[in-house]
Each structure stands twice: as C-alpha cells, then as structure tokens.
Design a protein around this motif. Structure first.
Motif, PDB file in Angstrom:
ATOM      1  N   GLN A  42     -95.656   9.785  51.478  1.00 38.02           N
ATOM      2  CA  GLN A  42     -94.559  10.323  52.294  1.00 38.02           C
ATOM      3  C   GLN A  42     -94.950  11.659  52.927  1.00 38.02           C
ATOM      4  N   ARG A  45     -97.448  11.170  55.744  1.00 38.85           N
ATOM      5  CA  ARG A  45     -96.795  10.596  56.923  1.00 38.85           C
ATOM      6  C   ARG A  45     -95.795  11.562  57.563  1.00 38.85           C
ATOM      7  N   ASN A  47     -92.927  12.328  56.242  1.00 40.75           N
ATOM      8  CA  ASN A  47     -91.590  11.788  55.971  1.00 40.75           C
ATOM      9  C   ASN A  47     -90.922  12.419  54.759  1.00 40.75           C
TER      10      ASN A  47
END
Length: 156
Positions: A42, A45, A47
């Motif tokens: 995460q 990325r 995110n």
C-alpha cells in the motif's frame, strides 16, 4: 493482538536462550507475512492512509490466504518440527510462532480476520473479544510488563 505485543511476548518467553532476534521475528511473523506485506504494498503504491484497520473490501485475497497460512497451528508445528530435526536450539525460539496463534484466536472476532488455527484441516474459529478492547489490551500490557520484570530479576 497487536504485532508489537506478539514480538515482545516472543522475546520474553522464547528469546532468552540465545536467539532473541529470532524469537522476536517469529513472535511477529504471522502478522508481518500477511498485514505487514499488505501495508508495504500500500505504501509503495501511495495508497496508505491510517484511519484504523483497513476495510475488508480493499484487502486482496492473498492477504487472507497468508493470514490463514501463518495463523495455523498445523503449519507452525510442521515447520517447527522440520527445523527441530536439524537445529533444536532454533526450534525453541520458533515457539513464539504458535504462541502468537494462541494469543490471537480468542482475541479476534469473526467479523475481522478470525483465526482459523486448524487451517487447512478445517476453518473453525472462535468469535473472540477483539484485542483492542480495554479489558483485553490492559491485561496484555500488564502481562508483558510482569514477564519482563521476571526476566530481569532472573538475570541478576
């Protein structure tokens, strides 16, 4: 249980025979190989944002698989048995892994990552009290503190 607590329990119970770092690792390993990898992915990325535990809908299937795999007594004792055959001293530090599972299965609800401790033989789990509840979290903290006081007194 939170990953830090697992690591501390692992060190306190199984890290006093010369393999402290391994006991810490195996105490935390089931969470590191499921949620830990997920959080790293995460972050890479872009995110990642912390607003409590991630929603089940955004968690990929491999995280559920890894969670079940590494939170299984069957898998843990199989690996520990293999290592015991080759190097008994390391196998003792690895006992932090099944202790992690022992702490998790009564303290995870069926709503969010129930611990299927007999996976892959069956999917049985307990609808436990989440570890984030104060009636679980504070005794856990007290237990860790008492364990480290005991270890300290044994060392002097």
């Amino acid at each position: 249980m939170d990953t830090l607590s697992h690591a501390l329990w692992g060190k306190g119970l199984f890290g006093y025979r010369g393999y402290t770092r391994l006991a810490i690792f195996f105490g935390a390993m089931p969470d590191l190989f499921s949620f830990g990898i997920f959080f790293v992915v995460q972050i890479l990325r872009g995110n990642y944002s912390y607003n409590g535990p991630p929603k089940l809908e955004i968690i990929p299937n491999w995280v559920f698989f890894n969670y079940d795999l590494f939170h299984s007594f069957i898998v843990a004792f199989l690996f520990i048995g293999i290592v015991y055959f080759f190097k008994k001293s390391i196998a003792f530090a690895m006992l932090a892994w099944p202790f992690h599972i022992l702490l998790d299965f009564p303290f995870h609800s069926k709503e969010y990552f129930p611990t299927k401790f007999l996976w892959p033989i069956n999917d049985f789990s307990i609808d436990g009290i989440p570890w984030s509840n104060p009636e679980v979290w504070f005794p856990n903290l007290a237990g860790i503190i008492l364990l480290y006081i005991y270890r300290y007194k044994k060392s002097i």
